[in-house]
Write an enzyme that holds these catalytic residues in place. Structure first.
Site: not given
Ligand SMILES: CC(C)(COP(=O)([O-])OP(=O)([O-])OC[C@H]1O[C@@H](n2cnc3c(N)ncnc32)[C@H](O)[C@@H]1OP(=O)([O-])[O-])[C@@H](O)C(=O)NCCC(=O)NCCSC(=O)C[C@@](C)(O)CC(=O)[O-]
Length: 275
Positions: A142
């Protein structure tokens, strides 16, 4: 076509029940099971079902693809280019889903099919058990996105060792499954080929416990550490006496004395295929 004349919308979360164990599967591998509004809606619906269904005694939460859950759907959270960000879709239903899992009277096992990030770790921490393959990685990303682990902190900070919580929530650094087990985020990190057997082992142990006893013990694990010792002793003696005299307690004792398995009510329900 469905009743309204539209094409049926494909579910992003599936359900299946077998021998008293409901399996709820996040199935949006294209975006790594990110917490989109649609996925959250389907997840809430499936949890509602599993909690209401009498024959379901244990809930297993899992996913498809290489990632269990990548946290909030960042595509949905992003404003249109040049536009303002209006609200945060993930905040609408995610808190209620976390409450449902945390307060579920039925034990919930998280079977991580792989890696998890941010909001996905909030789900992991909400579950009573978390079993992951030893190749999975984890990060509270985050702060690196300029947002905060606010909602997930409610469950995560109840599981994690405080030093580790500060380290990983503030740095956003990625860590492995062995470390995740060490700091309290996982129950077990196991070789991938042992994942299903390990989950089945925990589920089987849980099915042996009395359903009411499990629900009450789940509350004890959370609430008793916060009670002053004297008050705790008094209240727990009352609770213990109630349980010894309950129908479930009497059945458990009778089964032991009669050298037979206990017959708990509700019994494990019917098996039904994936939906
Ligand atoms: C998970 C790995 C490691 C897998 O890593 P990987 O397997 O290498 O996959 P990738 O990174 O190549 O992603 C594959 C596809 O999934 C999508 N994707 C992937 N993640 C997301 C996402 N979150 N939202 C939307 N799309 C996502 C990504 O954009 C891509 O789409 P494409 O380019 O093929 O169209 C990597 O994808 C990654 O680092 N993703 C981002 C994770 C992240 O930083 N999430 C933060 C979310 S913020 C949050 O959750 C806030 C919260 C709820 O906690 C706040 C609160 O508690 O108050």
């Amino acid at each position: 076509m469905n009743r309204d004349g539209g094409w049926p919308v494909e579910r992003l979360v599936h359900k299946e029940v077998s021998g008293g164990i409901a399996t709820i599967t996040l199935d949006s591998p294209r975006n790594r099971n990110a917490l989109s509004v649609r996925l959250l809606g389907d997840l809430e619906d499936r949890l509602d079902w599993a909690l209401a269904e009498e024959g379901v005694r244990v809930i297993v939460l899992t996913g498809t693809g290489p990632v269990f859950c990548a946290g909030a759907d960042l595509k949905e959270q992003r404003a249109e280019p040049g536009g303002d960000a209006h609200g945060a879709p993930v905040t609408a239903s995610f808190p209620e889903i976390m409450n449902m899992i945390w307060n579920s009277p039925k034990p919930v096992i998280c079977r991580l099919n792989g890696t998890a990030r941010a909001g996905g770790l909030g789900l992991v921490a909400a579950c009573d058990f978390a079993i992951a393959p030893d190749t999975a990685s984890f990060a509270f990303t985050e702060v690196r996105l300029g947002v905060v682990p606010a909602m997930i902190s409610v469950t995560v900070l109840r599981r994690l060792d405080p030093r580790a919580a500060a380290e990983y929530l503030l740095t956003g650094e990625t860590f492995g499954a062995a470390r995740a087990q060490e700091i309290g985020l996982l129950t077990r990190a196991v070789p991938a080929e042992e994942l299903d057997a390990t989950v089945a082992h925990y589920a089987d142990m849980l099915l042996r416990g009395g359903p009411e006893a499990l629900a009450i013990t789940k509350q004890l694990v959370r609430q008793v550490p916060g009670l002053p010792v004297e008050e705790g002793m008094r209240r727990m003696a009352e609770l213990s006496a109630q349980r010894f005299t309950s129908a479930e307690g009497q059945e458990g004792i009778a089964a032991f004395m009669e050298k037979r398995p206990a017959s708990w009510i509700p019994r494990p329900g019917e098996t039904s295929g994936p939906e």
